[in-house]
Motif scaffolding. Sequence first.
Motif, short mmCIF file in Angstrom:
data_model
loop_
_atom_site.label_atom_id
_atom_site.label_comp_id
_atom_site.label_asym_id
_atom_site.label_seq_id
_atom_site.Cartn_x
_atom_site.Cartn_y
_atom_site.Cartn_z
N ASN A 1 6.28 -3.26 -4.01
CA ASN A 1 5.13 -3.12 -3.10
C ASN A 1 3.94 -2.68 -3.92
O ASN A 1 3.87 -1.53 -4.36
N THR A 2 3.07 -3.55 -4.20
CA THR A 2 1.88 -3.15 -4.96
C THR A 2 0.92 -2.47 -4.01
O THR A 2 0.82 -2.85 -2.84
N PRO A 3 0.25 -1.46 -4.51
CA PRO A 3 -0.68 -0.77 -3.61
C PRO A 3 -1.82 -1.69 -3.21
O PRO A 3 -2.39 -2.38 -4.04
N ARG A 4 -2.05 -1.68 -1.91
CA ARG A 4 -3.14 -2.52 -1.42
C ARG A 4 -4.37 -1.67 -1.21
O ARG A 4 -4.27 -0.57 -0.64
N ILE B 1 -6.04 7.06 3.01
CA ILE B 1 -5.75 6.31 1.80
C ILE B 1 -4.75 7.09 0.96
O ILE B 1 -4.99 8.24 0.59
N HIS B 2 -3.65 6.44 0.73
CA HIS B 2 -2.67 7.06 -0.16
C HIS B 2 -2.19 5.99 -1.14
O HIS B 2 -1.44 5.09 -0.78
N VAL B 3 -2.71 6.05 -2.33
CA VAL B 3 -2.38 5.05 -3.33
C VAL B 3 -1.37 5.64 -4.28
O VAL B 3 -1.66 6.62 -4.96
N PRO B 4 -0.14 5.10 -4.29
CA PRO B 4 0.84 5.63 -5.23
C PRO B 4 0.47 5.30 -6.66
O PRO B 4 -0.15 4.26 -6.93
N ALA B 5 0.85 6.19 -7.55
CA ALA B 5 0.50 5.99 -8.96
C ALA B 5 1.30 4.86 -9.57
O ALA B 5 0.81 4.12 -10.42
N GLU B 6 2.57 4.70 -9.13
CA GLU B 6 3.44 3.65 -9.68
C GLU B 6 3.76 2.64 -8.58
O GLU B 6 3.79 3.00 -7.41
N PRO B 7 4.05 1.39 -8.95
CA PRO B 7 4.50 0.44 -7.94
C PRO B 7 5.81 0.90 -7.31
O PRO B 7 6.71 1.35 -8.02
N VAL B 8 5.86 0.80 -5.99
CA VAL B 8 7.05 1.30 -5.28
C VAL B 8 8.01 0.14 -5.06
O VAL B 8 7.65 -0.86 -4.45
#
Lengths: 175, 150
Positions: free
Chosen positions: B84-87, B102-109
Amino acid sequence: MPEQETYARVTELVEEYSSTLYRVAYSVTRNAADAEDVVQETFLRVLRHRNKLGDVRDHRVWLVRIAWNLVLDRKRRAKTRPQVDDFEDLARVLPTGELSAEKMVITAQRHARILGLIDTLPEREREVLLLSAVNELSTVEIALVLKTTESTIRSRLYRARHALAAKMEQEGTLQ
Amino acid sequence: MNIQSEIDDTLRRLGSVEPPSGLAKRVNLRLQNRRARFSFSVVNTIAACALAASVGLSAVALSPVLRNLVFHHHASAQSAPPVNTPRPVPPAAGGFGTASSIHVPAEPVPVQPSPVNQGRGRSRSGRAVLPNGSQTPLPRGVVAPTAPLR
């Protein structure tokens, strides 16, 4: 029909019918270059629809119909009047037999007036009259070209001639 | 000369116009030219397409950069696990909730395996299917009769 054979057949058709088609076209355009263009365009159409060539029963009627539609279309688009005022050109083109130069011009002038009157006739009568002028076409063939019956052609021809005579009398063309 | 014979004469002359000499020859010549031009253009088009294709393939085969781009990128795209790439989320109008939404993870989940993304739960035709033995969920508010109605 193989491609080479088709092209050979088209070449034969050009040899056989280009004069007739020229006369058909000239009866409307009254201009040599335009009439030749129509003949050219007719055979280009034939080439385009060469797959139908084998199915056509009467090639002459088929070709005359193509040329006739093309020349009417061209005339409609150009919206130009036939060049009947160019008497010298008409005298050169129309065969006048053994006449002196002066008489040739007078005769051509008279023909030009009559042709001008033909152009004022209603479309259907005018078309039949012009096609009837082409010697090679019979009434039956004219009917096939115009997609109507022979009796209709005869009655239109009668009406056309009657109307033209009336116009000529009215204008005193013969005087 | 009376009117009818005058009309006849005019029509006869009009219908017996002689075409300019060599008309058939000229028409045939132009038709041949047209045919030759048409076949030439077809051959030209095919040749141009073949040339373009060969140039493209040669470029791909000879250039290491292009080769990497085409083959390696394609291969890595096929072998990589689904993630899941951050959108990027557009900021809310007016500024409300911008900090919390907005919550953008640092790594791809990585995506957790589920029946849907593993191809289960749906038939080939796209219809939803339930595993054997499970009961069909009932819509709310509808009482289903347990025995046939009399």
